[in-house]
Design a protein around this motif. Structure first.
Motif, short mmCIF file in Angstrom:
data_model
loop_
_atom_site.label_atom_id
_atom_site.label_comp_id
_atom_site.label_asym_id
_atom_site.label_seq_id
_atom_site.Cartn_x
_atom_site.Cartn_y
_atom_site.Cartn_z
N ALA A 80 -8.39 5.45 6.72
CA ALA A 80 -9.43 5.06 5.78
C ALA A 80 -9.76 3.60 5.78
CB ALA A 80 -8.99 5.44 4.22
N THR A 81 -8.70 2.84 5.99
CA THR A 81 -8.88 1.35 6.16
C THR A 81 -7.97 0.92 7.28
OG1 THR A 81 -9.09 -0.66 4.96
CG2 THR A 81 -7.21 0.78 4.35
N HIS A 82 -7.78 -0.66 7.15
CA HIS A 82 -7.04 -1.15 8.35
C HIS A 82 -5.58 -0.45 8.45
CE1 HIS A 82 -10.09 -3.81 8.38
NE2 HIS A 82 -9.86 -4.34 7.23
N ASP B 271 -7.00 -6.52 13.45
CA ASP B 271 -8.03 -6.67 12.24
C ASP B 271 -7.53 -7.28 11.18
OD1 ASP B 271 -6.30 -4.55 11.05
OD2 ASP B 271 -7.27 -3.23 12.23
N SER B 272 -8.32 -7.37 9.97
CA SER B 272 -7.86 -8.08 8.85
C SER B 272 -7.17 -9.50 8.85
CB SER B 272 -6.75 -7.19 7.98
OG SER B 272 -6.43 -6.19 8.47
N ASP C 215 -12.57 -12.05 13.20
CA ASP C 215 -12.72 -11.20 14.26
C ASP C 215 -13.43 -11.47 15.44
OD1 ASP C 215 -15.33 -10.87 13.73
OD2 ASP C 215 -15.20 -8.90 13.38
N GLN D 131 3.57 2.43 1.48
CA GLN D 131 3.53 3.01 2.93
C GLN D 131 5.05 3.29 3.22
OE1 GLN D 131 1.54 0.18 5.35
NE2 GLN D 131 -0.26 1.12 5.21
N ASN E 155 -1.65 -0.33 9.11
CA ASN E 155 -0.32 -1.28 9.04
C ASN E 155 -0.37 -1.99 10.20
OD1 ASN E 155 2.47 -2.15 9.51
ND2 ASN E 155 2.68 -1.46 7.53
N TRP F 193 0.82 -1.35 0.11
CA TRP F 193 -0.09 0.04 -0.01
C TRP F 193 1.02 1.22 0.00
CZ3 TRP F 193 -4.67 -1.06 4.02
CH2 TRP F 193 -5.59 -1.97 3.43
#
Length: 658
Positions: free
Chosen positions: A213-215, A419-420, A424, A198, A217, A196
């Motif tokens: 915006a999303t999970h 997460d991810s 969960d 990063q 790192n 992504w």
């Protein structure tokens, strides 16, 4: 942790008994009544001034110690010792008004405002300046007072401010990362920032894992959890250094919170920083409530290295912070307290002494309730004080090591619930607690130990959801099994290294060869789905498509239905005199019972209880004393254990001298 310097500096050993005491909430005339009731109840120690900063320093740099002098002198005159708090747990309103930059910030950028407690940033240099000045003033004033037998640093560090996402935290996080990784190339590799786009090119680009915006790192998230625990630990050290400098002979502690889902602080890394471990514990409702209490006390005792520790807080009856707060039943006050003693506590203390008239915790039970001394609760408190006095021989006695242990690892707890992930729904501590309940149901004593414990001293080692397995830990576990130890692990174990990088080649990664199995793909279950096993049990939450890679692997149970029908579900690989077993689904205590029974039999570890008592009582041992704790609401015949009284009342405790 160094050799314990226990609270009693003179006189015969004893089990301490007491509570948090808040005389500043009451008129002076009440204090004399308090100490008289304390003497009646057998109180030997109180924790003082925990939330008294605003009273001690009503304006910046202006101190009022007169009331505290009076309180300490009064307690001392009545033979009651003082665990003196540094009073830094919550800053006074004048401090947050003058320096709002000490207030924490949540992951969405919202300021955590005053009005509650612990409204401070662990990394704030301004907060630290003011707090440490107060610590120094307290230490200078009370360094010679004979009543002060311990220092109580802050209170429940991290209870409400473990994760701060402020600019102070960002700066401190970067310093922590520089110390850990040295170069940005190392950090980028550890965090996998090629994903992504990063990749960082300057340290100042790095921030805490704020709302994204999303999970965020996962490597960043895991390191921020490590950093946050370390930031609180650094604050603990800062207070401790001042206390060491001024009062080197007074031991220092801070109250841990080994209980429930409180997981932000890696207490295994904290234990060596205090002179004696202390803990706060509050029972949560549910079918495993009593077992969770025992689990937490057991783990606390092993964080203390088997040495005596201090139960700093628990409740006499109802608390005030659960959705529905029910009072304790008859016998529960003593049973809960003595369970901690059975697992090594040399002090039994409560929050708090006198139940408050006002404030957020006015409905939280206390030793002296709103109803006063003429109450069943105060009579139960007094009876407990008398009982503890009869057990003074226990003081200083270490825990007796069991033959089996459950391995508990905070970083695996953190990482396994990020997460991810495949699901969960996974709950690390619940899986560990299910194994502990199963040991209790089978009547087999088991310790709950951190990674640093001497694993080789256990015949059986259960490592549930040991998600993070660095190379050196994999070698330790391999050596443990090769030396004749019996390892049991579960789904989602051995998957990643210390950087949350997946071990390639198939799951369970670092443990794959030791277990003699290989898994290509996880198969978590949807809500309501189950996985029947050939041994009559039923799995939930998780399944694995297991291939055997070593013909020596014994399949103890297989899946019965669905895509995995006929495939292994529970395996055991013999390695010389040792073994390595794998459980691929959440079975709960009922489903784990036949599995653990088989594994214990093959390891040669018998039950500590006769068959008729298994599942009904817990047996704990501390030196020459055996504690028999009734886990049920019915009386039980325990004559088979050699007890003086053959019948153990509902929720009762018998202490048997060997």
């Amino acid at each position: 942790m160094s050799s314990p310097r226990w609270l009693r500096r003179a006189g015969a050993p004893r089990l301490e008994f007491g509570a948090d005491y808040n005389p500043d909430q009451w008129p002076r005339a009440v204090w004399d009544e308090d100490v008289q009731h304390m003497r009646t109840a057998g109180v030997t120690i109180v924790s003082l001034a925990i939330f008294s900063w605003a009273k001690l320093e009503p304006a910046e740099g202006e101190y009022d110690f007169a009331w505290l002098d009076d309180a300490i002198d009064l307690l001392h005159a009545n033979g009651i010792s003082v665990d003196l708090a540094t009073a830094t747990a919550s800053p006074p309103p004048w401090l947050t008004a003058a320096y709002p930059e000490i207030l924490p910030v949540d992951r969405e950028g919202h300021t955590i405002w005053p009005g509650g407690r612990q409204q401070w940033r662990p990394t704030s240099p301004i907060f630290r300046e003011h707090a440490l000045r107060l610590v120094r003033a307290l230490a200078d004033r009370y360094k010679e007072h004979p009543a002060v037998v311990a220092w109580h640093v802050s209170n429940e560090l991290g209870c409400h401010n473990v994760y701060d996402y402020s600019d102070d935290a960002a700066r401190a996080f970067r310093v922590w990362l520089r110390d850990k990784y040295a170069t940005l190339d190392e950090l980028n590799d550890a965090w996998g920032t090629a994903f992504w786009s990063q990749r960082y090119t300057a340290w100042d680009e790095i921030i805490p894992p704020r709302l994204a915006a999303t999970h965020p790192n996962p490597g960043q998230q895991l390191d921020f959890k490590r950093f946050s625990s370390d930031a609180l630990l650094a604050y603990l050290r800062a207070e401790k250094e001042i206390l060491r400098e001024i009062t080197p002979d007074i031991p220092v502690t801070t109250n841990f919170m080994v209980m429930g889902e409180t997981k932000g602080m890696d207490y295994a890394a904290w234990a060596d920083e205090v002179d004696f471990v202390s803990n706060d514990h509050y029972r949560l409702p549910g079918p495993q409530s009593v077992d969770e209490l025992s689990f937490s006390a057991n783990l606390t005792g092993n964080l203390a290295g088997g040495q005596p520790w201090f139960l700093m807080e628990h409740s006499t009856s109802a608390v005030n912070w659960q959705p529905v707060n029910v009072p304790k039943k008859d016998g529960e006050l003593a049973r809960d307290s003595l369970t901690h003693v059975a697992h090594g506590a040399d002090a039994v203390c409560f929050f708090q002494w006198r139940q408050s008239r006002a404030g957020a915790e006015k409905y939280h039970s206390a030793m002296l309730p709103h109803a006063g001394a003429d109450s069943d609760l105060f009579r139960a408190v007094t009876a407990l004080g008398a009982q503890l006095a009869t057990l003074s021989e226990l003081a200083g006695t270490p825990r007796t090591r069991a033959r089996a242990a459950i391995l508990f690892d905070w970083p695996s707890w953190w990482a396994s619930e990020l997460d991810s992930h495949p699901t969960d729904r996974l709950r690390y501590r619940q899986e560990a607690l299910d194994w502990y309940t199963t040991f209790l149901n089978l009547g087999v004593r088991a310790d709950v130990v951190p990674l640093g414990a001497p694993l080789e001293e256990y015949d059986v080692l259960v490592a549930p959801v040991l998600h993070i397995v660095p190379a050196d830990l994999a070698k330790r576990l391999d050596a443990y099994v090769s030396a004749g130890g019996h390892l049991v692990t579960t789904y989602f174990s051995g998957i990643v290294d210390e950087h949350d990088h997946v071990w390639l080649g198939g799951y369970p990664g670092a443990l794959r060869d030791l277990l003699g199995i290989r898994i290509e793909e996880f198969a978590p279950l949807l809500d309501g789905e189950t996985a029947p096993l050939s041994n009559g049990t039923t799995g939930t939450l998780w399944t694995d498509r297991i291939d055997l890679t070593d013909p020596a692997v014994d399949v103890l149970a297989s899946y019965e239905t669905g895509e995995l029908a006929g495939r292994p579900a529970v395996t055991r690989r013999a390695v010389g005199n040792g073994s390595a077993a794998y459980v691929s689904s959440r079975l709960g205590p009922e489903g784990l019972a036949p599995v653990l029974t088989t594994l214990l039999e093959r390891a040669g570890v018998p039950s500590d209880l006769p068959a008729e008592l298994r599942g009904k009582v817990e047996l704990a041992q501390r030196g020459d004393f055996r504690f028999v704790l009734n886990r049920t609401d019915e009386p039980i015949d325990i004559s088979a254990l050699g007890a003086t009284e053959a019948t153990l009342p509902a929720r009762g405790v018998a202490v048997i001298r060997a």
